[in-house]
Design a protein around this motif. Sequence first.
Motif, PDB file in Angstrom:
ATOM      1  N   ALA A 119       0.603  -1.066   0.086  1.00  0.00           N
ATOM      2  CA  ALA A 119      -0.057   0.102  -0.067  1.00  0.00           C
ATOM      3  C   ALA A 119       0.677   1.353   0.070  1.00  0.00           C
ATOM      4  O   ALA A 119       0.806   2.367  -0.605  1.00  0.00           O
ATOM      5  N   ASN A 120       1.976   1.438   0.699  1.00  0.00           N
ATOM      6  CA  ASN A 120       2.818   2.448   0.789  1.00  0.00           C
ATOM      7  C   ASN A 120       3.352   2.607  -0.495  1.00  0.00           C
ATOM      8  O   ASN A 120       3.542   3.817  -0.948  1.00  0.00           O
ATOM      9  N   SER A 125      -4.512   3.356   0.307  1.00  0.00           N
ATOM     10  CA  SER A 125      -4.938   2.777   1.450  1.00  0.00           C
ATOM     11  C   SER A 125      -4.858   1.394   1.517  1.00  0.00           C
ATOM     12  O   SER A 125      -5.052   0.527   0.492  1.00  0.00           O
ATOM     13  N   THR A 126      -4.625   0.641   2.849  1.00  0.00           N
ATOM     14  CA  THR A 126      -4.848  -0.678   2.896  1.00  0.00           C
ATOM     15  C   THR A 126      -6.324  -1.313   2.701  1.00  0.00           C
ATOM     16  O   THR A 126      -6.382  -2.475   2.281  1.00  0.00           O
ATOM     17  N   PHE A 151      -0.730  -5.248  -8.430  1.00  0.00           N
ATOM     18  CA  PHE A 151      -0.889  -4.080  -9.527  1.00  0.00           C
ATOM     19  C   PHE A 151      -1.748  -3.204  -9.041  1.00  0.00           C
ATOM     20  O   PHE A 151      -2.638  -3.136  -8.194  1.00  0.00           O
ATOM     21  N   HIS A 152      -1.236  -1.873  -9.200  1.00  0.00           N
ATOM     22  CA  HIS A 152      -1.794  -0.734  -8.865  1.00  0.00           C
ATOM     23  C   HIS A 152      -3.254  -0.592  -9.531  1.00  0.00           C
ATOM     24  O   HIS A 152      -3.607  -0.999 -10.725  1.00  0.00           O
ATOM     25  N   GLU A 223       3.749  -1.916 -10.325  1.00  0.00           N
ATOM     26  CA  GLU A 223       3.642  -3.128  -9.874  1.00  0.00           C
ATOM     27  C   GLU A 223       4.562  -3.466  -8.887  1.00  0.00           C
ATOM     28  O   GLU A 223       5.716  -3.007  -8.877  1.00  0.00           O
ATOM     29  N   PHE A 224       4.297  -4.210  -7.840  1.00  0.00           N
ATOM     30  CA  PHE A 224       5.149  -4.566  -6.794  1.00  0.00           C
ATOM     31  C   PHE A 224       5.218  -6.145  -6.951  1.00  0.00           C
ATOM     32  O   PHE A 224       4.269  -6.836  -6.582  1.00  0.00           O
TER      33      PHE A 224
END
Length: 243
Positions: A119-120, A125-126, A151-152, A223-224
């Motif tokens: 989220a960060n 927001s989580t 993915f955002h 992307e994370f």
Amino acid sequence: MKFSINHKSPVPLHIQAEELLRNIIKDPQYVNGKFLPNEVDLAKQLAISRTTLRQALNKLVYEGLLVRKKGIGTKVAGTSVSSKSNNWLSFSQEMQARGIPIRNFELHISWVSPEEQVANFFEISTAKKVLKLERLRGKPEGPFVYFVSYFHPRVGLTGDEDFKRPLYEILENDYSVIANLSKEEISAKTADKNIAAKLEVTPGDPILFRKRFVYDQGDRPIEFNLGYYRADSFVYTVESRRE
């Protein structure tokens, strides 16, 4: 086996020695684990200096084709998959470019509330749900990497996409989202029970762990990605050039 190089050729001796070594390591007896002739004997047989021979050997060691065991000798490296840090391709595209057939062993898609670090990174927001993509991938004979991607929401993925297609091809062609920048953190860790079961290793075995943070052309996060690699089947190569 008799080895030789052409001393009358205009091709430098170390280049000839390198080419000879590349042919030697294709021989079944060496592929199957036999050690190469020792440096002293091979240098004498080729009538070149040990320095010249070592220059050729070092090149193949750097490429991951040979491994040296101090006090024992040099042998052909076990088969492993290699990835270069400066190669901006999706995993599927990179493996295809290297001629390595890839199989998907597992593929899971879900919508989840992101953990705090995700989220960060996305600056959301989580409580905001994000698409989570999990893929266990490898060669036909077995898996060697487990990917977890988030993915955002801005990207627009729905979860109905055909994720057998290259990921960044989907983003670019279907959603006009171009992955432009990747920042990575690479570390070694031990496999927990879950990862060990997926990668078919023993809990506690060493694995390569990589975090990848991917941004679009506007430096916005898209992307994370977390990657867990079998340490005995994957080599991550970092190539740098001094400007």
